[in-house]
Design a protein around this motif. Structure first.
Motif, PDB file in Angstrom:
ATOM      1  N   HIS A 153      39.216  32.878  32.528  1.00 33.95           N
ATOM      2  CA  HIS A 153      37.827  32.859  32.995  1.00 33.95           C
ATOM      3  C   HIS A 153      37.621  34.176  33.743  1.00 33.95           C
ATOM      4  O   HIS A 153      38.145  34.351  34.841  1.00 33.95           O
ATOM      5  N   ASP A 170      34.202  27.030  42.532  1.00 31.86           N
ATOM      6  CA  ASP A 170      32.970  27.458  41.871  1.00 31.86           C
ATOM      7  C   ASP A 170      33.213  27.856  40.419  1.00 31.86           C
ATOM      8  O   ASP A 170      32.335  27.697  39.577  1.00 31.86           O
ATOM      9  N   TYR A 233      31.777  39.229  30.937  1.00 29.68           N
ATOM     10  CA  TYR A 233      32.049  37.802  31.140  1.00 29.68           C
ATOM     11  C   TYR A 233      32.836  37.332  29.922  1.00 29.68           C
ATOM     12  O   TYR A 233      32.345  37.419  28.789  1.00 29.68           O
TER      13      TYR A 233
HETATM   14  C1  ISE Z   1      29.106  30.137  38.419  1.00 28.03           C
HETATM   15  O1  ISE Z   1      28.746  29.387  39.548  1.00 28.03           O
HETATM   16  C2  ISE Z   1      29.186  29.257  37.241  1.00 28.03           C
HETATM   17  O2  ISE Z   1      29.094  28.073  37.307  1.00 28.03           O
HETATM   18  C3  ISE Z   1      29.537  29.965  36.003  1.00 28.03           C
HETATM   19  O3  ISE Z   1      29.504  29.132  34.878  1.00 28.03           O
HETATM   20  C4  ISE Z   1      30.909  30.523  36.206  1.00 28.03           C
HETATM   21  O4  ISE Z   1      31.351  31.189  35.046  1.00 28.03           O
HETATM   22  C5  ISE Z   1      30.923  31.493  37.380  1.00 28.03           C
HETATM   23  O5  ISE Z   1      32.226  31.988  37.544  1.00 28.03           O
HETATM   24  C6  ISE Z   1      30.467  30.751  38.628  1.00 28.03           C
HETATM   25  O6  ISE Z   1      30.431  31.649  39.706  1.00 28.03           O
END
Ligand code: ISE
Ligand code: NAD
Length: 334
Positions: A153, A170, A233
């Motif tokens: 991720h 998060d 991302y």
């Molecule tokens: C964000 O809050 C999310 O929920 C995103 O889907 C995630 O990829 C990101 O890293 C978080 O900060």
């Protein structure tokens, strides 16, 4: 029948979901909104012909509201979800369901006392076409019994307010849910490894981190979380089974051949990476509200993610393998 929705929290994702409920989902209408930033709520409401109300409670109690969408800050979620259950209304809550396992359990208990499912949690990856295809292949036994999973991720950057625990709470909370769902198995322990830190981070942050989970069936899962990777991302997932492997596809993109190189773009944020998943999540949620049969990620999934997240934060601080202390799943959620 049109489902009338009240939204609590008109920030970034609240506005995005209001747009999809208005422009993408048929048979849904946002009729009331609220935010502690009253000006923001008013502006959003006027753009869609909805009412801006003073508080979340007013939205929940508004007789025109059939279902509630909670997109406010995490620590406020439990109060609104419990309020919706008390009012007997369907409620979609963005992740996290609540910021403590105790509050998640209060929600689980309240929903069971109500007697049928009202709550859905915003784990949208379950609606991503690639993850769904992976799950189909795994459920059909095409790779044999799963043995290992590798996940990554990566976010391009994060703001200074992001701290080391948020990598779990998060960010990896999405992998925690996805792993449980893909494997149909439970995570029983967690460990965190802390590699050399990137120079491209704020001083207080441990970045990257590697999380190691073990499931009840003995599957080992590694998750690399790297939130200042700079280049974009990037979400990766691969399951290794007894007779094959299955890997999450990259999002489609053109291959540009020029100047002696082949170039393919990398998306820059989660919003664009999971747009289709978010759209489908709300199409299916509105249909299930209309049919009175909620089927998406449950309050139990919210609780499980919270307990696993707590164990992982403890593992980060202690450096040890931490067992996940989860209650037995009630029959209500099987
Ligand atoms: C964000 O809050 C999310 O929920 C995103 O889907 C995630 O990829 C990101 O890293 C978080 O900060
Ligand atoms: P944000 O700060 O942009 O918006 C939150 C809004 O809630 C703000 O406008 C704030 O004023 C409002 N608010 C705060 N307390 C409130 C209260 N008590 N009552 C009413 N309004 C209140 O944050 P965001 O990025 O939109 O995130 C909101 C939630 O969505 C978070 O829980 C976050 O984790 C989640 N989220 C999920 C994903 C995902 O991939 N599923 C992505 C981003 C955010």
């Amino acid at each position: 029948m049109t489902v009338h929705i009240g939204v609590i929290g008109t920030g970034m994702i609240g506005q995005d979901h209001i747009r999809r409920l208005t422009d993408v989902v048929t048979d849904a209408s946002v009729v009331a909104v609220t935010d502690v930033d009253a000006e923001c709520a008013k502006e959003v409401a006027s753009g869609i012909g909805a009412r801006a109300l003073g508080t979340g409670r007013e939205v929940i109690e508004d007789p025109r509201v059939d279902a509630v969408l909670v997109t406010s800050w995490g620590p406020t979620h439990a109060e609104y979800v419990l309020g919706a259950i008390e009012a007997g209304k369907y409620v979609f809550c963005e992740k996290p369901l609540a910021t403590t396992a105790e509050d998640c359990l209060r929600i689980v208990d309240a929903e069971q006392a109500y007697g049928r499912r009202l709550v859905q949690v915003g784990f949208m990856r379950r609606y991503d076409a690639g993850y769904r295809a992976m799950k189909r292949v795994m459920d059909e036994g095409k790779i044999g019994a799963p043995l290992i999973m590798h996940c990554a991720h990566r976010n391009a950057t994060v703001p200074e307010t992001y701290h080391s625990e948020m990598a779990t709470q998060d960010t990896v909370i999405h992998e925690i849910d996805t792993v449980r769902w893909l494997l149909d198995d439970e995570i029983v322990s967690s460990q965190v490894l802390t590699p050399r830190r990137t120079a491209n981070r704020f001083e207080h942050l441990q970045d990257p981190q590697i999380m190691l989970f073990e499931t009840a069936a003995g599957v080992r899962v590694d998750v690399e979380v790297f939130v200042n990777c700079q280049y974009g991302y990037d979400i990766q997932c691969e399951t290794v089974g007894e007779t094959g492997t299955v890997r999450l596809p990259d999002p489609p993109g053109i291959a540009l051949r020029t100047a002696g190189a082949v170039r393919t773009g990398v998306l820059q944020d989660w919003k664009s990476r999971f747009t289709d998943a978010f759209d489908l999540e709300f199409v299916e949620w509105v249909t299930s509200v209309r049919d009175g049969r909620i089927a998406g990620p449950s309050a139990w999934d919210g609780y499980a993610a919270s307990v696993i997240s707590d164990a992982t934060v403890e593992a980060l601080h202690s450096g040890r393998i931490v067992p996940v202390a989860m209650k037995a799943r009630p029959a209500f959620y099987t």
